[in-house]
Design a protein around this motif. Sequence first.
Motif, PDB file in Angstrom:
ATOM      1  N   ASP A 179      59.027  73.421   5.063  1.00 18.04           N
ATOM      2  CA  ASP A 179      57.692  73.086   5.567  1.00 18.04           C
ATOM      3  C   ASP A 179      57.105  74.342   6.203  1.00 18.04           C
ATOM      4  O   ASP A 179      57.343  75.429   5.703  1.00 18.04           O
ATOM      5  CB  ASP A 179      57.788  71.913   6.554  1.00 18.04           C
ATOM      6  CG  ASP A 179      56.561  71.003   6.503  1.00 18.04           C
ATOM      7  OD1 ASP A 179      55.555  71.371   5.870  1.00 18.04           O
ATOM      8  OD2 ASP A 179      56.608  69.910   7.088  1.00 18.04           O
ATOM      9  N   ARG A 198      57.584  63.725   6.668  1.00 16.23           N
ATOM     10  CA  ARG A 198      56.303  63.828   7.365  1.00 16.23           C
ATOM     11  C   ARG A 198      55.283  64.442   6.424  1.00 16.23           C
ATOM     12  O   ARG A 198      55.644  65.020   5.400  1.00 16.23           O
ATOM     13  CB  ARG A 198      56.452  64.637   8.653  1.00 16.23           C
ATOM     14  CG  ARG A 198      57.078  65.991   8.471  1.00 16.23           C
ATOM     15  CD  ARG A 198      57.652  66.541   9.782  1.00 16.23           C
ATOM     16  NE  ARG A 198      56.624  66.610  10.793  1.00 16.23           N
ATOM     17  CZ  ARG A 198      56.872  66.751  12.103  1.00 16.23           C
ATOM     18  NH1 ARG A 198      58.128  66.829  12.537  1.00 16.23           N
ATOM     19  NH2 ARG A 198      55.889  66.816  12.974  1.00 16.23           N
ATOM     20  N   ASP A 203      50.765  66.458   9.225  1.00 18.01           N
ATOM     21  CA  ASP A 203      51.802  66.380  10.256  1.00 18.01           C
ATOM     22  C   ASP A 203      52.962  67.291   9.893  1.00 18.01           C
ATOM     23  O   ASP A 203      54.125  66.881   9.873  1.00 18.01           O
ATOM     24  CB  ASP A 203      52.284  64.928  10.407  1.00 18.01           C
ATOM     25  CG  ASP A 203      53.297  64.761  11.529  1.00 18.01           C
ATOM     26  OD1 ASP A 203      53.183  65.467  12.542  1.00 18.01           O
ATOM     27  OD2 ASP A 203      54.210  63.919  11.366  1.00 18.01           O
ATOM     28  N   GLY A 205      55.961  69.881   9.661  1.00 20.03           N
ATOM     29  CA  GLY A 205      57.048  70.301  10.525  1.00 20.03           C
ATOM     30  C   GLY A 205      57.221  71.814  10.458  1.00 20.03           C
ATOM     31  O   GLY A 205      56.348  72.531   9.968  1.00 20.03           O
ATOM     32  N   THR A 206      58.343  72.283  10.941  1.00 24.46           N
ATOM     33  CA  THR A 206      58.629  73.722  10.894  1.00 24.46           C
ATOM     34  C   THR A 206      59.985  73.949  10.250  1.00 24.46           C
ATOM     35  O   THR A 206      60.897  73.130  10.358  1.00 24.46           O
ATOM     36  CB  THR A 206      58.621  74.355  12.298  1.00 24.46           C
ATOM     37  OG1 THR A 206      59.595  73.693  13.121  1.00 24.46           O
ATOM     38  CG2 THR A 206      57.249  74.239  12.947  1.00 24.46           C
ATOM     39  N   TYR A 237      64.005  71.013   7.095  1.00 26.37           N
ATOM     40  CA  TYR A 237      63.274  71.127   8.350  1.00 26.37           C
ATOM     41  C   TYR A 237      64.208  71.665   9.417  1.00 26.37           C
ATOM     42  O   TYR A 237      65.411  71.349   9.428  1.00 26.37           O
ATOM     43  CB  TYR A 237      62.794  69.762   8.863  1.00 26.37           C
ATOM     44  CG  TYR A 237      61.816  69.005   8.005  1.00 26.37           C
ATOM     45  CD1 TYR A 237      60.477  69.377   7.907  1.00 26.37           C
ATOM     46  CD2 TYR A 237      62.223  67.856   7.333  1.00 26.37           C
ATOM     47  CE1 TYR A 237      59.579  68.657   7.147  1.00 26.37           C
ATOM     48  CE2 TYR A 237      61.330  67.109   6.576  1.00 26.37           C
ATOM     49  CZ  TYR A 237      60.003  67.519   6.484  1.00 26.37           C
ATOM     50  OH  TYR A 237      59.121  66.786   5.735  1.00 26.37           O
ATOM     51  N   SER A 241      62.148  69.378  14.319  1.00 21.54           N
ATOM     52  CA  SER A 241      60.958  68.759  13.746  1.00 21.54           C
ATOM     53  C   SER A 241      61.291  67.830  12.583  1.00 21.54           C
ATOM     54  O   SER A 241      60.398  67.365  11.878  1.00 21.54           O
ATOM     55  CB  SER A 241      59.980  69.839  13.263  1.00 21.54           C
ATOM     56  OG  SER A 241      60.511  70.552  12.153  1.00 21.54           O
TER      57      SER A 241
END
Length: 242
Positions: A179, A198, A203, A205-206, A237, A241
């Motif tokens: 992400d 997500r 939305d 994430g990282t 992810y 997150s």
Amino acid sequence: MTTLIVGASGATGRLLVEELLNRGQTVKIVVRSLDSLPKAIKTHANLVVIEASILDISDAEMARHVRGCHAVVSCLGHNLTFRGLFGGPHRLVADATRRLCDAIRANEPAGPIKFILMNTTGNSNRDLNERISLAQKCVIGLLRVLLPPHLDNEKAADYLRINVGQNDPAIEWAAVRPDGLTDDTEVSEYKIHTSPTRSAIFDAGTTSRINVAHFMAKLISADITWGKWQGKMPVIYNAASA
């Protein structure tokens, strides 16, 4: 083990090179320039450097570079500049994926070679029923029209899903989907999922690049990890997150 990496001078590619060298592997890299690589990598005894643009290499040369490799990894991407986003080549990732797979097949390997593609959570795995909202579908549709790199990423993954598929005798594959990418300096806890948990648009994430490199290195070196994710598009992810 020997791994060929294209896109090795990029932010994630060079971390993968370092990770594999630290694991004692031989690494071949295709780069236009060595300038962005740390000296410790450039001078490593187990590094083989091929200075060229990936799309300028002939079919015969490509087959020669792939020969003897147990895995091939594409960390290619488009630079986040106006020229990188809208200038050519628009099909850098997809064309490189196709040509590398053709090179693997040309060598008629005794067993399947691993091919790992760095992709994105913005691209759905259409082998699965990955549900996304109508709003996200609309945004993704616009991205296909307005941002050539997004369509390029989709085409590259689709080549693996459709043209290589699940039963190719020469190639097994995985497309890793991070992400929002971050530049952390150390490997941290991360989670792997079959599909996004997500919204990549609303939305996100990282995922730290160093975690992506660590996971791809596990795919290459750990048979259990590869057996779980080959033929799939795992999503990664950072644990915070996930």
